[in-house]
Enzyme design. Structure first.
Site, PDB file in Angstrom:
ATOM      1  N   PRO A  33      51.244  43.791  36.504  1.00  0.00           N
ATOM      2  CG  PRO A  33      49.865  43.771  34.665  1.00  0.00           C
ATOM      3  CD  PRO A  33      50.660  42.877  35.541  1.00  0.00           C
ATOM      4  CD  GLU A  34      51.030  44.271  42.838  1.00  0.00           C
ATOM      5  OE1 GLU A  34      50.652  44.916  43.822  1.00  0.00           O
ATOM      6  OE2 GLU A  34      51.888  43.380  42.900  1.00  0.00           O
ATOM      7  CE  LYS A  73      45.688  44.892  41.672  1.00  0.00           C
ATOM      8  NZ  LYS A  73      45.558  43.506  42.138  1.00  0.00           N
ATOM      9  NE  ARG A 123      49.718  33.734  32.937  1.00  0.00           N
ATOM     10  CZ  ARG A 123      49.652  33.562  34.237  1.00  0.00           C
ATOM     11  NH1 ARG A 123      50.460  34.225  35.015  1.00  0.00           N
ATOM     12  NH2 ARG A 123      48.779  32.758  34.748  1.00  0.00           N
ATOM     13  NE  ARG A 181      36.003  50.713  50.917  1.00  0.00           N
ATOM     14  CZ  ARG A 181      34.812  50.715  50.343  1.00  0.00           C
ATOM     15  NH1 ARG A 181      33.920  51.629  50.669  1.00  0.00           N
ATOM     16  NH2 ARG A 181      34.500  49.810  49.442  1.00  0.00           N
ATOM     17  NE  ARG A 222      48.206  36.194  44.139  1.00  0.00           N
ATOM     18  CZ  ARG A 222      49.057  35.500  43.404  1.00  0.00           C
ATOM     19  NH1 ARG A 222      49.156  34.204  43.557  1.00  0.00           N
ATOM     20  NH2 ARG A 222      49.787  36.093  42.504  1.00  0.00           N
TER      21      ARG A 222
END
Length: 249
Positions: free
Chosen positions: A2-3, A59, A111, A140, A239
């Site tokens: 899920p993004e 998200k 999970r 930003r 990541r």
DNA sequence: ACCTATGTTGATAC
DNA sequence: GGTATCAACATAGG
């Protein structure tokens, strides 16, 4: 999984399949997923109400109810929303709503990194990655010494970009994930924002971040789908990151 | 069997 | 304050 694109699909699934049905009961017994609530708290707060609108920023999702509290939902790393499906085995439905009509809505997650809470706090969340304006994006994202990819994935900077969408976007934009974010020119930032919106919109319409062009090559030994050069692989922003050192400068 | 890898976030330390 | 690392959970795969 899920993004932002997956979450948008989940939001749409709630909107399409979960609204305006009377809530008969709620299974909020997973004290990890529903923390800091106690079992029964969400149940008693939602019983008898109906979901009236489903929203999303990055998200994070939240659902309004008629005269009742707001329900916050987050898919974590492996969660998804299912409606009117039989309960999953192994308690994989970590949170679920049973409707009076016999149907149900469940947060399914092997999970257990997903969340369901009342009155979620989104104050630390930046503007949605697909909605953020040009000037806001410039100020930003275009600052700091952190690598560009880390900046993009910082949910307080802009909300919604995860590991795969970040790699896909940077590859599309021809920008190195290692570049200090504050060193980008305004033109580069504008271009990056354009590619981010394009990659995001495309992923939503095609079903998720796994439909990106870089995905198939995103493994050890993979080659750039555009120029054929060997992709580099490193940990960036904590990541695993793949990028084309020929095209991404 | 054992080890590594995995889309997330948050707490913690420097 | 900004940045980096690790832990939280549980499964899948080599």
């Amino acid at each position: 999984m899920p993004e932002l694109p997956e979450v948008e699909r989940a939001r749409a699934a709630i909107e399409q399949g979960g609204l305006h049905r009377e809530i008969a009961s709620v299974d909020d017994g997973d004290t990890w997923v529903c923390r800091p609530h106690s079992p029964g708290e969400i149940d008693s707060a939602l019983c008898g109400h109906r979901l009236t609108a489903a929203h999303r920023r990055g998200k994070a999702m939240w659902v309004e109810t008629d005269e009742g509290p707001i329900l916050g939902l987050h898919l974590g790393m492996a969660g998804r929303i299912v409606t009117d499906e039989k309960p999953a085995p192994n308690n994989w439905d970590r949170f679920s709503i049973d409707f009076a009509d016999g149907g149900r809505l469940a947060l399914r997650d092997k999970r257990r990194l997903s969340r369901a809470v009342l009155e979620p706090d989104h104050s630390a969340l930046g503007p949605d990655a697909a909605e953020v304006g040009r000037d806001s994006f410039r100020t930003r994202v275009g600052r700091g010494v952190a690598p560009l990819k880390a900046r993009l994935m910082d949910q307080s900077v802009i909300a919604g970009v995860g590991n795969l969408l970040a790699d896909e976007t940077l590859w599309r934009a021809g920008l190195s994930p290692l570049r200090p974010a504050g060193e980008l020119s305004e033109a580069e930032l504008d271009h990056l924002r354009r590619e981010l919106r394009a990659a995001t919109r495309r992923a939503i319409s095609r079903g998720g971040v796994h439909t990106g062009d870089l995905i198939s090559a995103r493994h050890r030994g993979g080659d750039c789908p555009r120029c054929g050069a060997a992709l580099d692989r490193r940990t960036v922003g904590g990541r695993t990151t793949y990028w084309c050192t020929e095209e991404q400068a």
